[in-house]
Design a protein around this motif. Structure first.
Motif, PDB file in Angstrom:
ATOM      1  N   SER A  70      -7.471  85.064  19.301  1.00 23.21           N
ATOM      2  CA  SER A  70      -6.523  85.590  20.285  1.00 23.21           C
ATOM      3  C   SER A  70      -5.980  84.526  21.220  1.00 23.21           C
ATOM      4  CB  SER A  70      -7.182  86.706  21.109  1.00 23.21           C
ATOM      5  OG  SER A  70      -8.283  86.178  21.833  1.00 23.21           O
ATOM      6  N   GLY A  71      -6.239  83.250  20.916  1.00 20.21           N
ATOM      7  CA  GLY A  71      -5.514  82.182  21.594  1.00 20.21           C
ATOM      8  C   GLY A  71      -6.108  81.653  22.874  1.00 20.21           C
ATOM      9  N   GLN A  72      -7.426  81.841  23.087  1.00 18.46           N
ATOM     10  CA  GLN A  72      -8.025  81.321  24.316  1.00 18.46           C
ATOM     11  C   GLN A  72      -7.904  79.803  24.394  1.00 18.46           C
ATOM     12  OE1 GLN A  72     -11.820  83.037  25.828  1.00 18.46           O
ATOM     13  NE2 GLN A  72     -11.890  84.014  23.840  1.00 18.46           N
ATOM     14  N   LEU A  73      -8.304  79.120  23.310  1.00 17.56           N
ATOM     15  CA  LEU A  73      -8.255  77.664  23.319  1.00 17.56           C
ATOM     16  C   LEU A  73      -6.813  77.167  23.356  1.00 17.56           C
ATOM     17  CD1 LEU A  73      -9.649  74.916  23.169  1.00 17.56           C
ATOM     18  CD2 LEU A  73      -9.638  75.141  20.665  1.00 17.56           C
ATOM     19  N   VAL A  74      -5.943  77.805  22.615  1.00 16.29           N
ATOM     20  CA  VAL A  74      -4.533  77.411  22.611  1.00 16.29           C
ATOM     21  C   VAL A  74      -3.967  77.462  24.024  1.00 16.29           C
ATOM     22  CG1 VAL A  74      -2.223  78.073  21.821  1.00 16.29           C
ATOM     23  CG2 VAL A  74      -4.139  78.076  20.212  1.00 16.29           C
TER      24      VAL A  74
ATOM     25  N   ALA B  54      -2.809  86.732  20.252  1.00 16.46           N
ATOM     26  CA  ALA B  54      -2.524  85.410  20.808  1.00 16.46           C
ATOM     27  C   ALA B  54      -1.138  85.378  21.450  1.00 16.46           C
ATOM     28  CB  ALA B  54      -2.639  84.353  19.727  1.00 16.46           C
ATOM     29  N   ALA B  55      -0.151  85.942  20.767  1.00 21.37           N
ATOM     30  CA  ALA B  55       1.205  85.962  21.313  1.00 21.37           C
ATOM     31  C   ALA B  55       1.253  86.733  22.625  1.00 21.37           C
ATOM     32  CB  ALA B  55       2.161  86.584  20.290  1.00 21.37           C
TER      33      ALA B  55
ATOM     34  N   LEU C 113       4.325  85.005  24.818  1.00 22.28           N
ATOM     35  CA  LEU C 113       5.243  84.255  23.971  1.00 22.28           C
ATOM     36  C   LEU C 113       6.700  84.655  24.199  1.00 22.28           C
ATOM     37  CD1 LEU C 113       4.888  82.079  21.797  1.00 22.28           C
ATOM     38  CD2 LEU C 113       4.963  83.879  20.079  1.00 22.28           C
ATOM     39  N   ASP C 114       6.938  85.923  24.538  1.00 23.02           N
ATOM     40  CA  ASP C 114       8.304  86.411  24.693  1.00 23.02           C
ATOM     41  C   ASP C 114       8.989  85.867  25.938  1.00 23.02           C
ATOM     42  OD1 ASP C 114       6.486  87.826  26.213  1.00 23.02           O
ATOM     43  OD2 ASP C 114       7.641  89.684  26.177  1.00 23.02           O
ATOM     44  N   ARG C 115       8.199  85.378  26.907  1.00 23.05           N
ATOM     45  CA  ARG C 115       8.821  84.847  28.127  1.00 23.05           C
ATOM     46  C   ARG C 115       8.271  83.466  28.506  1.00 23.05           C
ATOM     47  NH1 ARG C 115       5.563  89.216  29.600  1.00 23.05           N
ATOM     48  NH2 ARG C 115       3.907  88.775  31.134  1.00 23.05           N
TER      49      ARG C 115
ATOM     50  N   ARG D 211       7.165  76.311  25.378  1.00 20.53           N
ATOM     51  CA  ARG D 211       7.348  76.899  24.049  1.00 20.53           C
ATOM     52  C   ARG D 211       7.579  75.825  22.993  1.00 20.53           C
ATOM     53  NH1 ARG D 211       6.869  78.582  19.978  1.00 20.53           N
ATOM     54  NH2 ARG D 211       7.559  80.503  18.970  1.00 20.53           N
ATOM     55  N   GLU D 212       8.236  74.718  23.356  1.00 13.66           N
ATOM     56  CA  GLU D 212       8.501  73.637  22.403  1.00 13.66           C
ATOM     57  C   GLU D 212       7.215  72.955  21.935  1.00 13.66           C
ATOM     58  OE1 GLU D 212      11.111  71.139  24.543  1.00 13.66           O
ATOM     59  OE2 GLU D 212      12.877  72.451  24.308  1.00 13.66           O
ATOM     60  N   ARG D 213       6.171  73.027  22.756  1.00 15.31           N
ATOM     61  CA  ARG D 213       4.899  72.392  22.400  1.00 15.31           C
ATOM     62  C   ARG D 213       4.020  73.288  21.554  1.00 15.31           C
ATOM     63  NH1 ARG D 213       2.401  72.070  27.755  1.00 15.31           N
ATOM     64  NH2 ARG D 213       0.643  71.102  26.680  1.00 15.31           N
ATOM     65  N   LEU D 214       4.403  74.532  21.363  1.00 16.88           N
ATOM     66  CA  LEU D 214       3.528  75.538  20.741  1.00 16.88           C
ATOM     67  C   LEU D 214       4.034  75.962  19.375  1.00 16.88           C
ATOM     68  CD1 LEU D 214       1.225  77.711  20.870  1.00 16.88           C
ATOM     69  CD2 LEU D 214       2.889  79.190  22.027  1.00 16.88           C
ATOM     70  N   ASP D 215       3.081  76.163  18.461  1.00 14.41           N
ATOM     71  CA  ASP D 215       3.405  76.742  17.151  1.00 14.41           C
ATOM     72  C   ASP D 215       2.267  77.676  16.763  1.00 14.41           C
ATOM     73  OD1 ASP D 215       4.683  77.311  14.794  1.00 14.41           O
ATOM     74  OD2 ASP D 215       4.013  75.504  13.755  1.00 14.41           O
ATOM     75  N   LEU D 216       2.594  78.850  16.275  1.00 17.56           N
ATOM     76  CA  LEU D 216       1.616  79.811  15.767  1.00 17.56           C
ATOM     77  C   LEU D 216       2.038  80.218  14.367  1.00 17.56           C
ATOM     78  CD1 LEU D 216       1.166  82.260  18.814  1.00 17.56           C
ATOM     79  CD2 LEU D 216      -0.414  80.472  18.112  1.00 17.56           C
TER      80      LEU D 216
END
Length: 470
Positions: A298-302, A327-328, A333-335, A341-346
């Motif tokens: 669910s994206g804790q580390l991310v 995670a999103a 992720l929507d805002r 956002r440019e640094r992130l990829d899922l």
């Protein structure tokens, strides 16, 4: 006491398959305290309702009470138990709908795994905390809650409301999840149980709360009340929930870890917080700038990595679309601001199949992932990560099973989805072989309290290309 479950998912009569109870029959189930009956007041293609009626025998209940149960003379015969939902109904529900609670339906497996529209009604429910507590407990799981207080006596409105509510919850929820919500929360709302709470109640809570309790904002209150305010059991349950990241689907390789909650009963930082901080600190030490979290859950580390501008590219991978949705949501992720956002990829992928997108990273993290992989498939994961992707560094964390004796009431492994748990020597042997085979070096460090007898609760291996192992 009565509970009704209705659905409009067509054909609605499929509810009978999910509950494993035929709509054309009335079925009876003997309990140690009475008789539970399942019947269908309505059953057609458009709408189907199943009712669970529990008829409590006060004499039978009195005979089955334990030695430590207080004797209130007539109080054990004259009470609200035949009428108001309580732990008696929760136990009957657990037994009568045992297979449905597990999410298994051989006739309609896809439907059993799919959220469907449900309406659940309890005409009389003890609620020590009023309608607000009912909303506080059910709404975070996606339910729409209608909790109407019941007057103490309609003839004398000045007396106010009783401690009972008429509860109706509506939502699009998997039936197995709905039944487990009820099993846990009915005695929590009542803040009472009709039986002695022993250490095995912790395992019951962990199993029934899988997938929702670890992330619930009222996790501490739920845990305390379910375990009847026994501090040692509450502490053990909260530690296990905080460590294992409770939301794990049996069908996917890596776990879905949820955010721990700090609680007054906890005197130390939760282990999964310590573990996350240890991973971030190690990534900083090795100078990694691009990081891929393999089995991100669910994206804790991310989220923690995105908070640190040192990491210029952060990628989260999971085989579960549900995990990636969590995670999103966690990352908003929507805002998300453009720069962040440019640094992130899922993206979705399995860790046991080669994927070109795993390559070209300074470091990869497998945080509490390997123990969720079937041992025969572990070699495939090793080849994918260390052989094909070959990041400059790989960080692996996994439970130390020697530490399990420190968890009161824990029988077996720390989570039902764990395929194995290694002691320190087994983990070192595995990591050393991997390093030798794929041209890495490895060093080890503890995470959490390093017990002089059994070691730390979590063990970490840090792999690096070249150099010498420690």
């Amino acid at each position: 006491m009565m509970l009704t479950i209705s659905t409009t998912n067509e054909p609605a009569t499929d509810l009978g398959f999910l509950l494993h109870k035929h709509p054309d029959r009335v079925q009876e189930f003997e309990q140690s305290f009475g008789v539970a009956r399942v019947l269908y007041p309505e059953a057609d293609e458009k709408r189907c309702t199943a009712a669970l009626l529990l008829e409590v025998d006060p004499i039978q209940l009195a005979r089955s009470r334990g030695r430590t149960t207080p004797d209130y003379a007539l109080g054990q015969y004259v009470n609200d138990r035949p009428y108001a939902a309580s732990s008696l109904l929760a136990v009957a529900l657990a037994q009568v709908f045992r297979t449905a609670r597990s999410g298994r339906c051989d006739n309609l497996p896809v439907l059993a795994a799919t959220p469907i529209p449900l309406t659940i009604t309890l005409p009389a429910l003890p609620c020590r905390g009023g309608p607000e507590l009912a909303r506080r407990l059910f709404e975070p799981m996606g339910w729409t809650v209608d909790a109407q207080p019941i007057a103490l006596d309609p003839t004398f409105p000045e007396w106010g409301d009783s401690r009972y509510v008429r509860l109706t919850i509506e939502g699009t929820v998997r039936l197995a999840d709905a039944l487990n919500h009820l099993y846990v929360l009915l005695p929590v709302l009542d803040d009472a149980k009709h039986y002695w709470v022993a250490s095995d109640e912790v395992d019951k809570l962990i199993r029934a709360g899988e997938g929702w309790l670890a992330d619930h904002p009222a996790k501490s209150l739920i845990t305390r009340r379910f375990l009847r305010h026994r501090s040692e059991l509450t502490r053990s349950a909260l530690e296990r929930l905080a460590e294992i990241g409770d939301d794990v689907d049996q069908t996917f390789d890596p776990p879905v870890e949820e955010e721990p909650e700090h609680d007054e009963a906890q005197v130390t930082v939760p282990l999964n917080t310590l573990r996350r901080k240890a991973v971030v600190r190690t990534l900083e030490e090795v100078g990694a700038q691009t990081v891929i979290d393999l089995g991100c859950g669910s994206g804790q580390l991310v989220a923690a990595l995105l908070d640190n501008p040192m990491f210029t590219k952060v990628t989260g991978v999971d085989v579960s679309t549900r995990a990636l949705s969590l995670a999103a949501r966690r990352l908003h992720l929507d805002r998300l601001p453009d720069r962040r956002r440019e640094r992130l990829d899922l993206f979705q992928s399995s860790l046991t199949y080669t994927d070109d997108r795993f390559g070209d990273y300074d470091a990869a993290v497998l945080m509490e992932v390997i123990e969720h992989v079937d041992p025969p498939r572990l070699n495939a994961l090793e080849r994918v990560v260390f052989g094909a992707a070959r990041p400059g560094h790989v960080i692996v964390t996994t439970p130390n099973c020697e530490y399990n004796i420190r968890y009161e009431g824990l029988v077996g492994m720390r989570h039902t989805d764990h395929r194995f748990e290694w002691d320190r020597s087994e983990f070192r042997s595995w990591a050393t072989q991997i390093a030798d085979r794929y041209g890495y070096t490895v060093r080890f460090q503890p995470v959490g309290d390093d017990d002089p007898e059994v070691g730390p609760p979590t063990q970490m291996a840090v792999f690096a290309q070249g150099g010498s192992s420690e």
